[in-house]
Design an enzyme around this catalytic site. Structure first.
Site, mmCIF file in Angstrom:
data_model
loop_
_atom_site.group_PDB
_atom_site.id
_atom_site.type_symbol
_atom_site.label_atom_id
_atom_site.label_comp_id
_atom_site.label_asym_id
_atom_site.label_seq_id
_atom_site.Cartn_x
_atom_site.Cartn_y
_atom_site.Cartn_z
ATOM 1 N N LYS A 108 0.877 -1.179 0.000
ATOM 2 C CA LYS A 108 0.000 0.000 0.000
ATOM 3 C C LYS A 108 0.909 1.222 0.000
ATOM 4 O O LYS A 108 1.437 1.616 1.030
ATOM 5 C CB LYS A 108 -0.869 -0.011 1.260
ATOM 6 N N GLU A 126 9.219 1.223 11.252
ATOM 7 C CA GLU A 126 10.219 2.299 11.141
ATOM 8 C C GLU A 126 9.442 3.608 11.221
ATOM 9 O O GLU A 126 8.707 3.959 10.295
ATOM 10 C CB GLU A 126 10.973 2.185 9.812
ATOM 11 N N CYS A 157 13.255 10.992 7.641
ATOM 12 C CA CYS A 157 13.044 10.642 9.052
ATOM 13 C C CYS A 157 14.334 10.761 9.859
ATOM 14 O O CYS A 157 14.311 10.974 11.060
ATOM 15 C CB CYS A 157 12.504 9.224 9.151
HETATM 16 P P1 NAD Z 1 1.865 8.281 7.757
HETATM 17 O O1 NAD Z 1 2.024 7.469 8.968
HETATM 18 O O2 NAD Z 1 0.862 9.366 7.738
HETATM 19 O O3 NAD Z 1 1.469 7.360 6.510
HETATM 20 C C1 NAD Z 1 2.285 6.256 6.124
HETATM 21 C C2 NAD Z 1 1.413 5.235 5.423
HETATM 22 O O4 NAD Z 1 0.472 4.706 6.358
HETATM 23 C C3 NAD Z 1 0.592 5.801 4.273
HETATM 24 O O5 NAD Z 1 0.584 4.843 3.226
HETATM 25 C C4 NAD Z 1 -0.785 5.966 4.881
HETATM 26 O O6 NAD Z 1 -1.831 5.908 3.946
HETATM 27 C C5 NAD Z 1 -0.834 4.779 5.826
HETATM 28 N N1 NAD Z 1 -1.750 4.922 6.961
HETATM 29 C C6 NAD Z 1 -2.131 6.055 7.585
HETATM 30 N N2 NAD Z 1 -2.975 5.757 8.614
HETATM 31 C C7 NAD Z 1 -3.120 4.410 8.629
HETATM 32 C C8 NAD Z 1 -3.837 3.498 9.454
HETATM 33 N N3 NAD Z 1 -4.582 3.918 10.466
HETATM 34 N N4 NAD Z 1 -3.721 2.178 9.201
HETATM 35 C C9 NAD Z 1 -2.948 1.730 8.183
HETATM 36 N N5 NAD Z 1 -2.253 2.548 7.365
HETATM 37 C C10 NAD Z 1 -2.324 3.865 7.583
HETATM 38 O O7 NAD Z 1 3.311 8.809 7.401
HETATM 39 P P2 NAD Z 1 3.726 9.793 6.218
HETATM 40 O O8 NAD Z 1 3.183 11.150 6.544
HETATM 41 O O9 NAD Z 1 3.368 9.160 4.910
HETATM 42 O O10 NAD Z 1 5.326 9.800 6.331
HETATM 43 C C11 NAD Z 1 6.027 10.672 7.172
HETATM 44 C C12 NAD Z 1 6.361 9.977 8.456
HETATM 45 O O11 NAD Z 1 7.082 8.794 8.184
HETATM 46 C C13 NAD Z 1 7.253 10.777 9.365
HETATM 47 O O12 NAD Z 1 6.812 10.640 10.687
HETATM 48 C C14 NAD Z 1 8.615 10.118 9.213
HETATM 49 O O13 NAD Z 1 9.484 10.271 10.289
HETATM 50 C C15 NAD Z 1 8.224 8.704 9.036
HETATM 51 N N6 NAD Z 1 9.288 7.955 8.357
HETATM 52 C C16 NAD Z 1 10.060 7.099 9.101
HETATM 53 C C17 NAD Z 1 11.107 6.398 8.490
HETATM 54 C C18 NAD Z 1 12.013 5.470 9.264
HETATM 55 O O14 NAD Z 1 12.779 4.745 8.637
HETATM 56 N N7 NAD Z 1 11.979 5.456 10.591
HETATM 57 C C19 NAD Z 1 11.330 6.564 7.133
HETATM 58 C C20 NAD Z 1 10.521 7.439 6.408
HETATM 59 C C21 NAD Z 1 9.482 8.124 7.031
HETATM 60 O O1 6OD Z 2 18.095 4.245 3.807
HETATM 61 C C1 6OD Z 2 17.237 3.492 4.288
HETATM 62 O O2 6OD Z 2 17.329 2.255 4.188
HETATM 63 C C2 6OD Z 2 16.090 4.038 5.000
HETATM 64 N N1 6OD Z 2 15.237 3.139 5.529
HETATM 65 C C3 6OD Z 2 15.930 5.377 5.090
HETATM 66 C C4 6OD Z 2 14.871 6.012 5.754
HETATM 67 C C5 6OD Z 2 14.739 7.344 5.616
HETATM 68 C C6 6OD Z 2 13.680 8.076 6.220
HETATM 69 O O3 6OD Z 2 13.132 9.007 5.709
#
Ligand code: NAD
Ligand code: 6OD
Length: 488
Positions: free
Chosen positions: A180, A256, A290
């Site tokens: 998804k 993550e 992130c």
């Molecule tokens: P989000 O949590 O809003 O959405 C991520 C995904 O989850 C989307 O596909 C969304 O449609 C889905 N989603 C939302 N609510 C849901 C629910 N209740 N059940 C199932 N699926 C659901 O995140 P975002 O705004 O797309 O991305 C930004 C966030 O992602 C930031 O907080 C960032 O730190 C985090 N992030 C973390 C990492 C990591 O590796 N730790 C990497 C990239 C992004």
């Molecule tokens: O480089 C990666 O493997 C990874 N998971 C990066 C995540 C970045 C967050 O925005």
């Protein structure tokens, strides 16, 4: 409906629409409508999960790890063969500069398949020779089997990079997937489905459902009882909702999540490298990484110089057409996300921040006026308790604060609910080791930031996640480990 493209769900190798009306896909740099996307209902999600379950027992199950490795390598080759298609789609969906997508997002999309092809060729399990009273002994050995149907739920900031980071190990270890993608950035996942077919991945192994989170594809997928495990990248709050869904049926999760990462700059650092490194960590991808640094702690003798040097770096980031090779700074991903970031900018001012640079919306040429732009922003002077220093903003911004000694820097870096990453700048090797061990995060970079070796463990501590992926670390989530005991 217009002549713009519509993206369909991809299930068992076939495109599907659903009962819900398609939603819009907009280009964040201009706000222009660039296509429509079908939104899955519960029936479509069920169809995708059942296809993935059937595929677990089909030709896919008869491939050994060498066959799977060959398919993963062909997928990497196909991504490279269609590099320009992936590049154009990622830039249009995210608004990120083409220079960034060309050097980071799309190459990593291919590399993720290769690293896990290598991994399965080199994965062994434990074995023990066990003594028994009759003296003949027993042999115990581990047997790894695929976990089953894996739900892969992805964010919008690095769409292809983060989707393939999970799809590649899932398939390498013999699972099937239902992906998804984020509603904001669906196109490269649709392209990935095409290249998987071209590479010869059997139908049903890789399925895609589009839609939103709550009451939509994300929720239906994470609640589906025939999903065996959920791997998710996104916000911490969403991760908690997914954990609750996974509790029904006691299904494992790999999460993550968000961060509020600290960068720590000691007075003995290489100043040029530290300024460039922190600027990258704060502003790359318009701060939508992130691992990015939103809290910077600088040792007091260097503080004023550092702030002025960082300000100069931010001043060089000007909005430009993301398709232009010279552009280094893009918009935020959506109007909704821009509202959130601008609210944080306003909150910082209300909490008494000194705005060193930025803090609002930039002057834009007409062609970009409908896009979701904000200025790169630096603050000083906020109290550590300000929400701006405690909550993830996910925009091109950071706060810089002075510190006096190592203990103080570590304590303030650790003063967070999150624990994803840190970046430490010092020439003192002993201090580098001490501080990297003391800051409670999943990833600690010293004199660098976002330097990746895909064999290493990746994940977050505290509210930044559960589990580790990368190299052999994903084995715990993507496989079941069975012990076989044979009496000799
Ligand atoms: P989000 O949590 O809003 O959405 C991520 C995904 O989850 C989307 O596909 C969304 O449609 C889905 N989603 C939302 N609510 C849901 C629910 N209740 N059940 C199932 N699926 C659901 O995140 P975002 O705004 O797309 O991305 C930004 C966030 O992602 C930031 O907080 C960032 O730190 C985090 N992030 C973390 C990492 C990591 O590796 N730790 C990497 C990239 C992004
Ligand atoms: O480089 C990666 O493997 C990874 N998971 C990066 C995540 C970045 C967050 O925005």
């Amino acid at each position: 409906m217009s002549a713009l493209p519509t993206l369909y769900h991809l299930i068992d190798g076939q495109p599907f629409a659903s009962s819900r009306p398609p939603f819009e896909n907009r280009n964040p740099a201009t706000g222009a409508l660039i296509g429509h996307v079908c939104e899955a209902d519960a029936g479509i999600v069920d169809r995708a999960v059942q296809a993935a379950r059937r595929a677990l027992r089909g030709p896919w199950a008869r491939l050994d790890e060498h066959d799977r490795a060959a398919l993963l390598r062909r997928t990497a080759d196909r991504i490279r063969a269609r590099f320009d298609d992936f590049l154009a789609a990622e830039v249009a969906d995210t608004g990120k500069p083409v220079s960034l997508a060309r050097t980071v997002d799309i190459p990593r999309g291919a590399a993720n398949f290769e690293v896990f092809a290598d991994q399965i060729a080199n994965t062994a399990t434990e074995s023990f020779r066990t003594a028994t009273p009759d003296g003949r002994g027993a042999l115990n050995y581990g047997l790894r089997t695929p976990r089953g149907v894996i739900a892969v739920i992805c964010p919008w900031n690095l769409p292809l990079l983060l989707t393939t980071w999970k799809v590649a190990p899932a398939l390498a270890f013999g699972n099937t997937v239902v992906v998804k993608p984020s509603e904001d950035t669906p196109t490269t996942t649709a392209l990935l489905a095409e290249v998987m077919r071209e590479a010869g991945v059997p139908d049903g192994v890789f399925n895609v459902v589009h839609g939103f989170g709550p009451d939509s594809a994300g929720q239906y997928l994470s609640e589906h009882p025939d999903v065996d495990g959920i791997t998710f990248t996104g916000e911490t709050r969403t991760g908690a909702a997914i954990m609750r869904a996974a509790a029904t049926g006691v299904r494992p999760v790999s999460l993550e999540l968000g961060g509020k990462n600290a960068g720590v700059v000691f007075a003995d650092c290489d100043l040029d490298a530290a300024v460039a490194g922190i600027a990258r960590a704060a502003f790359l991808n318009s701060g939508q990484v992130c691992l990015g640094t939103e809290r910077v702690y600088v040792q007091r003798p260097l503080f004023d110089t550092f702030v002025q040097r960082l300000r100069a770096e931010a001043g060089m980031l000007r909005p430009g057409d993301p398709r232009d090779a010279a552009t280094r700074f893009g918009p935020l991903v959506s109007a909704t996300h821009r509202r959130k970031v601008l609210d944080c900018y306003a909150r910082a001012r209300a909490d008494g921040a000194t705005v060193v640079t930025g803090g609002g919306v930039p002057q834009l040429p007409d062609a970009l006026a409908g896009g979701y732009w904000v200025q790169p922003t630096i603050w000083t002077g906020l109290p550590d308790a300000s929400p701006v220093l405690r909550e993830e903003i996910f925009g091109p911004c950071c706060h810089v604060a002075p510190f006096d000694d190592e203990d103080e820097a570590v304590a303030r870096a650790n003063d967070s609910a999150y624990g994803l990453a840190t970046t430490i700048w010092t020439r003192d090797l002993a201090r580098a080791h001490r501080v990297a061990a003391a800051i409670e995060v999943g990833v600690a970079w010293v004199n660098c930031w976002y330097l990746r070796d895909l064999r290493t463990a990746f994940g977050g501590a505290r509210q930044s996640g559960i589990g580790r992926e990368g190299g052999a670390h994903g084995l715990e989530f993507y496989t079941e480990l069975r012990n076989v005991c044979i009496k000799l």
